[in-house]
Design a protein around this motif. Structure first.
Motif, PDB file in Angstrom:
ATOM      1  N   GLU A   6       0.793  -1.217   0.000  1.00 43.13           N
ATOM      2  CA  GLU A   6       0.000   0.000   0.000  1.00 43.13           C
ATOM      3  C   GLU A   6       0.826   1.269   0.000  1.00 43.13           C
ATOM      4  O   GLU A   6       0.318   2.346   0.230  1.00 43.13           O
ATOM      5  N   ARG A   7       2.128   1.167  -0.219  1.00 44.88           N
ATOM      6  CA  ARG A   7       2.962   2.363  -0.212  1.00 44.88           C
ATOM      7  C   ARG A   7       2.838   3.170  -1.495  1.00 44.88           C
ATOM      8  O   ARG A   7       3.450   4.209  -1.649  1.00 44.88           O
ATOM      9  N   THR A   8       2.062   2.666  -2.442  1.00 47.53           N
ATOM     10  CA  THR A   8       1.972   3.353  -3.720  1.00 47.53           C
ATOM     11  C   THR A   8       1.392   4.748  -3.597  1.00 47.53           C
ATOM     12  O   THR A   8       1.606   5.593  -4.452  1.00 47.53           O
ATOM     13  N   LYS A   9       0.656   5.000  -2.529  1.00 48.23           N
ATOM     14  CA  LYS A   9       0.071   6.328  -2.348  1.00 48.23           C
ATOM     15  C   LYS A   9       1.066   7.322  -1.782  1.00 48.23           C
ATOM     16  O   LYS A   9       0.799   8.495  -1.722  1.00 48.23           O
ATOM     17  N   LEU A  10       2.190   6.815  -1.315  1.00 46.28           N
ATOM     18  CA  LEU A  10       3.173   7.698  -0.717  1.00 46.28           C
ATOM     19  C   LEU A  10       4.179   8.149  -1.763  1.00 46.28           C
ATOM     20  O   LEU A  10       4.447   7.454  -2.737  1.00 46.28           O
ATOM     21  N   LYS A  11       4.752   9.293  -1.523  1.00 46.67           N
ATOM     22  CA  LYS A  11       5.754   9.829  -2.428  1.00 46.67           C
ATOM     23  C   LYS A  11       6.936   8.883  -2.494  1.00 46.67           C
ATOM     24  O   LYS A  11       7.470   8.469  -1.474  1.00 46.67           O
ATOM     25  N   PRO A  12       7.401   8.503  -3.687  1.00 42.91           N
ATOM     26  CA  PRO A  12       8.496   7.554  -3.788  1.00 42.91           C
ATOM     27  C   PRO A  12       9.778   8.128  -3.223  1.00 42.91           C
ATOM     28  O   PRO A  12      10.062   9.313  -3.325  1.00 42.91           O
ATOM     29  N   ALA A  13      10.565   7.261  -2.614  1.00 41.65           N
ATOM     30  CA  ALA A  13      11.811   7.705  -1.986  1.00 41.65           C
ATOM     31  C   ALA A  13      12.984   7.533  -2.931  1.00 41.65           C
ATOM     32  O   ALA A  13      13.036   6.603  -3.734  1.00 41.65           O
ATOM     33  N   ALA A  14      13.928   8.435  -2.829  1.00 37.18           N
ATOM     34  CA  ALA A  14      15.150   8.317  -3.610  1.00 37.18           C
ATOM     35  C   ALA A  14      16.027   7.226  -3.038  1.00 37.18           C
ATOM     36  O   ALA A  14      16.036   6.990  -1.838  1.00 37.18           O
ATOM     37  N   ARG A  15      16.761   6.551  -3.900  1.00 38.94           N
ATOM     38  CA  ARG A  15      17.629   5.479  -3.440  1.00 38.94           C
ATOM     39  C   ARG A  15      18.922   6.071  -2.906  1.00 38.94           C
ATOM     40  O   ARG A  15      19.533   6.939  -3.528  1.00 38.94           O
ATOM     41  N   PRO A  16      19.372   5.619  -1.740  1.00 37.63           N
ATOM     42  CA  PRO A  16      20.610   6.150  -1.183  1.00 37.63           C
ATOM     43  C   PRO A  16      21.813   5.646  -1.970  1.00 37.63           C
ATOM     44  O   PRO A  16      21.760   4.606  -2.617  1.00 37.63           O
ATOM     45  N   THR A  17      22.874   6.382  -1.925  1.00 35.70           N
ATOM     46  CA  THR A  17      24.119   5.969  -2.570  1.00 35.70           C
ATOM     47  C   THR A  17      25.149   5.663  -1.504  1.00 35.70           C
ATOM     48  O   THR A  17      25.090   6.159  -0.388  1.00 35.70           O
ATOM     49  N   THR A  18      26.110   4.825  -1.884  1.00 41.84           N
ATOM     50  CA  THR A  18      27.179   4.472  -0.949  1.00 41.84           C
ATOM     51  C   THR A  18      27.962   5.708  -0.543  1.00 41.84           C
ATOM     52  O   THR A  18      28.327   5.885   0.624  1.00 41.84           O
ATOM     53  N   TRP A  19      28.194   6.589  -1.503  1.00 41.91           N
ATOM     54  CA  TRP A  19      28.933   7.810  -1.199  1.00 41.91           C
ATOM     55  C   TRP A  19      28.155   8.715  -0.264  1.00 41.91           C
ATOM     56  O   TRP A  19      28.727   9.410   0.573  1.00 41.91           O
ATOM     57  N   GLY A  20      26.826   8.711  -0.416  1.00 46.50           N
ATOM     58  CA  GLY A  20      26.013   9.519   0.479  1.00 46.50           C
ATOM     59  C   GLY A  20      26.109   9.043   1.912  1.00 46.50           C
ATOM     60  O   GLY A  20      26.267   9.846   2.839  1.00 46.50           O
ATOM     61  N   TRP A  21      26.011   7.732   2.096  1.00 45.09           N
ATOM     62  CA  TRP A  21      26.147   7.178   3.438  1.00 45.09           C
ATOM     63  C   TRP A  21      27.538   7.447   4.002  1.00 45.09           C
ATOM     64  O   TRP A  21      27.689   7.826   5.166  1.00 45.09           O
ATOM     65  N   ALA A  22      28.557   7.237   3.173  1.00 47.51           N
ATOM     66  CA  ALA A  22      29.930   7.442   3.637  1.00 47.51           C
ATOM     67  C   ALA A  22      30.154   8.893   4.050  1.00 47.51           C
ATOM     68  O   ALA A  22      30.769   9.186   5.078  1.00 47.51           O
ATOM     69  N   GLY A  23      29.623   9.820   3.235  1.00 46.98           N
ATOM     70  CA  GLY A  23      29.784  11.235   3.563  1.00 46.98           C
ATOM     71  C   GLY A  23      29.056  11.618   4.838  1.00 46.98           C
ATOM     72  O   GLY A  23      29.589  12.351   5.673  1.00 46.98           O
ATOM     73  N   GLY A  24      27.836  11.105   5.004  1.00 49.43           N
ATOM     74  CA  GLY A  24      27.075  11.419   6.207  1.00 49.43           C
ATOM     75  C   GLY A  24      27.731  10.880   7.462  1.00 49.43           C
ATOM     76  O   GLY A  24      27.834  11.592   8.472  1.00 49.43           O
ATOM     77  N   LEU A  25      28.177   9.639   7.410  1.00 53.35           N
ATOM     78  CA  LEU A  25      28.835   9.042   8.572  1.00 53.35           C
ATOM     79  C   LEU A  25      30.165   9.728   8.870  1.00 53.35           C
ATOM     80  O   LEU A  25      30.523   9.939  10.031  1.00 53.35           O
ATOM     81  N   ALA A  26      30.902  10.084   7.807  1.00 50.69           N
ATOM     82  CA  ALA A  26      32.190  10.768   8.014  1.00 50.69           C
ATOM     83  C   ALA A  26      31.983  12.125   8.677  1.00 50.69           C
ATOM     84  O   ALA A  26      32.728  12.512   9.584  1.00 50.69           O
TER      85      ALA A  26
END
Length: 339
Positions: A6-26
């Motif tokens: 039933e998530r089709t009614k919700l705004k689709p989420a962007a897929r995270p990237t490895t670089w995004g996670w690495a940058g956030g954690l760093a």
């Protein structure tokens, strides 16, 4: 039945990237490292690396700076996740625990504990605060359910703000009558300066709240579709709603008892993450926790450096920064009340 269908009614989420996670954690690790060596006492990372640190410096690091940094990370993540869950269940982006009476109701519990059980350990005060926070949140839910069907969407946060004001005013009046106003103010003021080893460990319960949120993320997502649709899919709507609001109340009360009230974290962080990644709860949990921790950590670092060696309450800094960001989002038209 698959709840994620039933998530089709919700705004689709962007897929995270490895670089995004690495940058956030760093970035979060870098801020955490700065937090360990910024404060009134002079601590140098080189002294610890070279083995030249004194016993006083080591005690300061392990008894004060490390517990404080951990407390900031846990509190920031919990407040952001509480706002995310509250906004999802109420289906309104303008709410968070500090604007619906949850935090103020937890303050009622603290006042009761101070008046009736002044010598009680911290965990007893926490339990009382959780109970009153649950009661206050239940009152808010009942009030918004009583609103007319065609009531404007902004009526929901307005009801929450008015309820918060009534509860805060009543608490202040009782505290004034019993000469406990200053004591209550100390409890309610968001501040990490008093965090020491042995006085912050209850915050680890917030990690458990995060785990439960992740485990039931799909059910909370379906519950956000509304009672009629959630029930038609076989979900126990009231049970799921009560569980979610219970998690919000518990996280808010635990944070309030240990470090005080810190506003706007649960309001702006979930909205910023949703603007970037959409409304998928499960995919946004980790990012919301990461951003919440980072935001409160930045506020804490500013609180320690703006008027060094003295400190400004973190709740004051978060109010200024959070309020500025929120007003900017509103004035630019990037923020809408309905989810």
């Amino acid at each position: 039945m698959t709840l994620t269908a039933e998530r089709t009614k919700l705004k689709p989420a962007a897929r995270p990237t490895t670089w995004g996670w690495a940058g956030g954690l760093a970035a979060l690790l870098a801020l955490s490292a700065m937090s360990l060596f910024i404060g009134a006492a002079d601590l140098s990372p080189w002294a610890f690396i070279s083995g030249e640190a004194t016993e006083t410096q080591r005690l300061n690091l392990f008894a004060s700076r490390i517990p404080r940094t951990v407390a900031v990370l846990l509190a920031g993540a919990a407040l952001a996740l509480s706002g995310l869950l509250m906004q999802l269940l109420v289906r309104n982006r303008f709410v968070e625990p500090t604007t619906v009476g949850t935090s103020e109701s937890a303050g009622v519990g603290i006042l009761i504990a101070v008046m009736m059980f002044p010598a009680a350990p911290l965990w007893v005060k926490m339990v009382i605060a959780i109970i009153t926070a649950l009661a206050g949140t239940a009152v808010f839910v009942r009030l918004i359910r009583a609103l007319p069907p065609r009531a404007p969407i902004v009526a929901v946060p307005l009801v929450g703000i008015m309820l918060s004001g009534v509860i805060a005013a009543g608490t202040t009046f009782v505290a004034y009558q019993f000469d406990l106003l200053q004591s209550l103010g100390i409890w309610m003021q968001g501040d990490f300066s008093g965090v020491l080893r042995g006085r912050y460990e209850l915050l680890w319960l917030l990690a458990l709240v995060g785990v439960v949120l992740w485990l039931f993320a799909d059910r909370f997502t379906v519950a956000a579709l509304g009672e009629e649709q959630a029930t038609s899919l076989g979900l126990s709507y009231k049970t799921t709603l009560n569980l979610g609001l219970g998690l919000v109340a518990a996280a808010s009360a635990i944070t309030l008892v240990v470090v005080g009230a810190i506003g706007f974290v649960g309001l702006i962080i979930p909205n910023l993450i949703a603007m970037w990644r959409g409304d998928n709860l499960r995919r946004n949990i980790a990012w919301t926790a990461l951003a919440g921790s980072g935001f409160v950590l930045v506020c804490d670092l500013l609180a320690r450096t703006i008027n060094h060696p003295y400190e400004i309450p973190v709740g004051t800094i978060s109010g200024v920064l959070g309020g500025t960001i929120f007003l900017t989002l509103l004035l630019t038209g990037k923020l809408k009340a309905a989810r």
